[in-house]
Scaffold this motif. Structure first.
Motif, PDB file in Angstrom:
ATOM      1  N   ARG A  81      39.472  41.423  41.780  1.00 31.19           N
ATOM      2  CA  ARG A  81      38.040  41.474  42.087  1.00 31.19           C
ATOM      3  C   ARG A  81      37.235  40.443  41.296  1.00 31.19           C
ATOM      4  NH1 ARG A  81      36.383  46.580  39.746  1.00 31.19           N
ATOM      5  NH2 ARG A  81      35.875  45.364  37.874  1.00 31.19           N
ATOM      6  N   ASP A  82      37.499  40.344  40.025  1.00 28.57           N
ATOM      7  CA  ASP A  82      36.656  39.528  39.147  1.00 28.57           C
ATOM      8  C   ASP A  82      37.204  38.142  38.852  1.00 28.57           C
ATOM      9  OD1 ASP A  82      35.046  41.738  39.015  1.00 28.57           O
ATOM     10  OD2 ASP A  82      35.666  42.341  37.000  1.00 28.57           O
ATOM     11  N   ASN A  83      38.524  37.973  38.933  1.00 28.55           N
ATOM     12  CA  ASN A  83      39.129  36.721  38.470  1.00 28.55           C
ATOM     13  C   ASN A  83      39.982  36.023  39.520  1.00 28.55           C
ATOM     14  OD1 ASN A  83      39.538  38.912  35.883  1.00 28.55           O
ATOM     15  ND2 ASN A  83      38.267  37.117  35.512  1.00 28.55           N
ATOM     16  N   ASP A  84      40.046  36.591  40.728  1.00 26.03           N
ATOM     17  CA  ASP A  84      40.860  36.009  41.786  1.00 26.03           C
ATOM     18  C   ASP A  84      42.312  35.843  41.332  1.00 26.03           C
ATOM     19  OD1 ASP A  84      41.276  35.059  44.358  1.00 26.03           O
ATOM     20  OD2 ASP A  84      40.878  32.969  43.798  1.00 26.03           O
ATOM     21  N   LEU A  85      42.817  36.870  40.626  1.00 29.82           N
ATOM     22  CA  LEU A  85      44.176  36.865  40.109  1.00 29.82           C
ATOM     23  C   LEU A  85      44.931  38.077  40.643  1.00 29.82           C
ATOM     24  CD1 LEU A  85      43.605  35.871  36.368  1.00 29.82           C
ATOM     25  CD2 LEU A  85      45.031  34.623  38.015  1.00 29.82           C
ATOM     26  N   SER A  86      46.146  37.851  41.088  1.00 24.55           N
ATOM     27  CA  SER A  86      46.967  38.939  41.620  1.00 24.55           C
ATOM     28  C   SER A  86      48.112  39.226  40.654  1.00 24.55           C
ATOM     29  CB  SER A  86      47.518  38.561  42.993  1.00 24.55           C
ATOM     30  OG  SER A  86      48.362  39.575  43.480  1.00 24.55           O
ATOM     31  N   TYR A  87      48.091  40.425  40.056  1.00 21.82           N
ATOM     32  CA  TYR A  87      49.157  40.862  39.156  1.00 21.82           C
ATOM     33  C   TYR A  87      49.676  42.219  39.607  1.00 21.82           C
ATOM     34  CZ  TYR A  87      47.908  37.302  35.645  1.00 21.82           C
ATOM     35  OH  TYR A  87      47.671  36.134  34.984  1.00 21.82           O
ATOM     36  N   ASP A  88      50.994  42.376  39.596  1.00 18.07           N
ATOM     37  CA  ASP A  88      51.576  43.694  39.802  1.00 18.07           C
ATOM     38  C   ASP A  88      51.331  44.529  38.550  1.00 18.07           C
ATOM     39  OD1 ASP A  88      52.561  42.983  42.284  1.00 18.07           O
ATOM     40  OD2 ASP A  88      54.504  42.341  41.468  1.00 18.07           O
ATOM     41  N   PRO A  89      51.220  45.848  38.695  1.00 14.68           N
ATOM     42  CA  PRO A  89      51.038  46.694  37.511  1.00 14.68           C
ATOM     43  C   PRO A  89      52.109  46.499  36.448  1.00 14.68           C
ATOM     44  CG  PRO A  89      50.519  47.944  39.481  1.00 14.68           C
ATOM     45  CD  PRO A  89      51.085  46.629  39.942  1.00 14.68           C
ATOM     46  N   ASN A  90      53.349  46.154  36.859  1.00 14.22           N
ATOM     47  CA  ASN A  90      54.405  45.975  35.853  1.00 14.22           C
ATOM     48  C   ASN A  90      54.268  44.670  35.069  1.00 14.22           C
ATOM     49  OD1 ASN A  90      55.312  44.052  37.674  1.00 14.22           O
ATOM     50  ND2 ASN A  90      57.190  45.142  38.234  1.00 14.22           N
ATOM     51  N   GLN A  91      53.261  43.866  35.412  1.00  9.72           N
ATOM     52  CA  GLN A  91      52.957  42.661  34.628  1.00  9.72           C
ATOM     53  C   GLN A  91      51.843  42.910  33.614  1.00  9.72           C
ATOM     54  OE1 GLN A  91      52.684  40.136  38.496  1.00  9.72           O
ATOM     55  NE2 GLN A  91      53.180  38.665  36.875  1.00  9.72           N
ATOM     56  N   ILE A  92      51.360  44.128  33.553  1.00 11.40           N
ATOM     57  CA  ILE A  92      50.218  44.468  32.701  1.00 11.40           C
ATOM     58  C   ILE A  92      50.670  45.416  31.595  1.00 11.40           C
ATOM     59  CG2 ILE A  92      47.976  45.660  32.652  1.00 11.40           C
ATOM     60  CD1 ILE A  92      47.646  44.619  35.602  1.00 11.40           C
TER      61      ILE A  92
END
Length: 399
Positions: A81-92
Motif C-alpha cells: 500500500r505505502d511503498n509499492d513493495l511485494s513481500y511474502d509474510p515469510n520474508q518479514i
C-alpha cells in the motif's frame, strides 16, 4: 573483567549530560530538553485498547519466534500500500524494536572484519551494532553542501574488497533530510555494481514535510529489492517507542537466516505489543496524519526562530523530527574560563548555564553540530530557544 568486544563499544556521549539534567530536575529546576528521540504524543487509544483486549483474552504466551503471522500479513499489506513493495509474510521478521532488527541483519551478513559504509552524520547506534558482530564501521563523510546526503562518489572513496553493505537512512536521523528518487537510484546502481547489500532504515517514513516524499530504495527495481533489507517499526509513527516492535523485510534466504538468529537470541517479541502493532498498522491512520501536521507546525517554528539566533547555522529539516545545526562559530570561544572545544562542551555549558539539553554531534560523527528535537509543544520550544538566545548573548560578550 570485560571482554574485548564490550570494551570497544563506545558509550553514548549524552550520558553525562542526561545524568546532569536528571539531577537538576530532581532539584526542582525546570529543564527544557531538546534531546529526546521520541514523539511526545500518547499512543492512540485504539492501539492501547487492542493490547488491553489481548491481556484480557490471555494472549500472553509465545508466538512464532519471528512474529505472529497475522501481523506479518498486515505488514506485507502495508508495504504494498505505502511503498509499492511485494513481500511474502515469510520474508518479514518482527523484532524487539528496529534496533534489534538491525542487529539481526548485521549478524546475518557480516563475517569478522567485513566493512559497512555508514554515511556521516549517522545515528549513534549504527557503528556500534557493526562492531558488536565483529564488523568494521566505515564512516563516509557526507557534504554539508549536499545537505549531508552521500553520493556514489563519496561512497567510492571508502570502497574496499571487504565492503559488504551500505546503510541508508531516509528520512534521516539526525539531519532531518530525505533522499530523492534520483539520489537513491544512483546509490542503488553503485550497490548493484559492487555487489553490496543495502540496509534501508525507514522508521521515520511518514514524517515528511515541504511536499517531500519518502521512497523506499527497494521499490526502484526487483534487482535492488533482492539486495536490500528494509527496516521499519511502529515506534515513531504511532508514538509506541516503549512497545518495542520493529520489523524487517528481506530476500527469502536472508530473512530465513535472520529469523533463525532471532529464534536463539530473543525468541518472539511481546505478544501483547504485537497485537498493539497490528491495530496500529491495520487501524485508522488519521492519528499519524494529525501527529505529522503538528510536528510540521513545530518544525517551521523552530527552524525560523533558531535561524535568527547568532552563532547557529541551521539546516532546514524536511523529514523526521530533528533539526541539525552547526555551532562551528562558537568553537574555540570561552565563557567563565570554559573553552568550547566541540559540541559536547557546548551542550554541557548550555545545560549548566540555562538548564537546556541538546544532543552533541560527537556521537553522530559530527562534533561541531548539535541535534535538537521539535517533538515537543511549541510553548516549550519557545522557552528553550529564549534560553539559548540568552546564553549565546552572554557567550559572545565573553568571547
Amino acid at each position: 573483567m570485560l571482554s574485548d568486544k564490550a570494551k570497544q563499544i563506545t558509550p553514548s556521549p549524552t550520558l553525562s549530560i542526561n545524568a546532569k539534567a536528571k539531577e537538576l530536575k530532581n532539584q526542582g529546576i525546570n529543564v527544557i530538553s531538546f534531546s529526546q528521540g521520541e514523539p511526545d504524543f500518547n499512543t492512540p487509544d485504539h492501539i492501547k485498547k487492542a493490547a488491553i483486549t489481548a491481556i484480557e483474552d490471555n494472549f500472553t504466551r509465545y508466538t512464532p519466534a519471528s512474529g505472529m503471522i497475522e501481523l506479518k500479513q498486515a505488514i506485507s499489506e502495508k508495504f504494498l500500500r505505502d511503498n509499492d513493495l511485494s513481500y511474502d509474510p515469510n520474508q518479514i521478521i518482527i523484532s524487539n524494536g528496529a534496533k534489534h532488527a538491525l542487529l539481526n541483519v548485521m549478524t546475518a551478513i557480516l563475517n569478522i572484519g567485513d566493512e559497512v559504509l555508514i554515511p556521516t552524520p549517522y545515528w549513534v547506534s549504527y557503528p556500534e551494532l557493526v562492531k558488536l558482530v565483529d564488523g568494521c564501521p566505515v564512516p563516509v563523510k557526507a557534504s554539508a553542501s549536499n545537505n549531508f546526503k552521500v553520493t556514489p562518489e563519496d561512497l567510492k572513496k571508502y570502497l574496499s574488497s571487504k565492503t559488504r553493505a551500505i546503510i541508508i537512512n531516509t528520512p534521516t536521523n539526525p539531519t532531518g533530510q530525505i533522499y530523492s528518487q534520483k539520489e537513491l537510484e544512483k546509490i542503488g546502481e553503485f550497490a548493484l555494481n559492487n555487489g553490496l547489500y543495502i540496509i534501508s532504515d525507514e522508521v521515520y517514513e511518514y514524517m515528511s514535510y515541504n511536499g517531500q516524499q519518502h521512497i523506499s530504495i527497494a521499490s526502484l527495481s526487483e534487482e535492488l529489492k533482492q539486495q536490500t533489507v528494509v527496516l521499519n517499526g511502529v515506534s515513531k509513527s504511532y508514538a509506541m517507542t516503549g512497545w518495542r516492535i520493529g520489523y524487517s523485510a528481506a530476500p527469502k534466504e536472508l530473512a530465513h537466516g535472520m529469523s533463525a538468529i532471532q529464534s536463539h537470541g530473543t525468541s518472539n517479541p511481546s505478544s501483547i505489543s504485537q497485537k498493539g502493532a497490528l491495530a496500529a498498522i491495520r487501524g485508522p491512520q488519521n492519528c499519524v496524519n494529525e501527529m505529522v501536521a503538528q510536528l510540521d507546525e513545530r518544525r517551521k517554528f523552530m527552524y525560523e526562530r533558531l535561524s535568527q539566533i547568532p552563532g547557529f547555522q541551521a539546516l532546514e529539516p524536511v523529514g523526521s523530527f530533528y533539526l541539525f545545526a552547526s555551532v562551528r562559530e562558537l568553537i574555540g570561544k570561552s565563557l567563565d574560563e570554559k573553552i568550547i572545544r566541540d559540541s559536547h562542551d557546548f551542550a554541557e555549558l548550555l545545560l549548566d548555564k540555562e538548564s537546556v539539553t541538546v544532543v552533541p554531534g560527537n556521537g553522530f560523527g559530527s562534533p561541531d553540530h548539535i541535534r535538537m528535537t521539535f517533538a515537543m509543544p511549541i510553548e516549550e520550544i519557545s522557552l528553550g530557544l529564549d534560553r539559548i538566545e540568552e546564553f549565546i548573548t552572554k557567550f559572545k560578550l565573553a568571547a
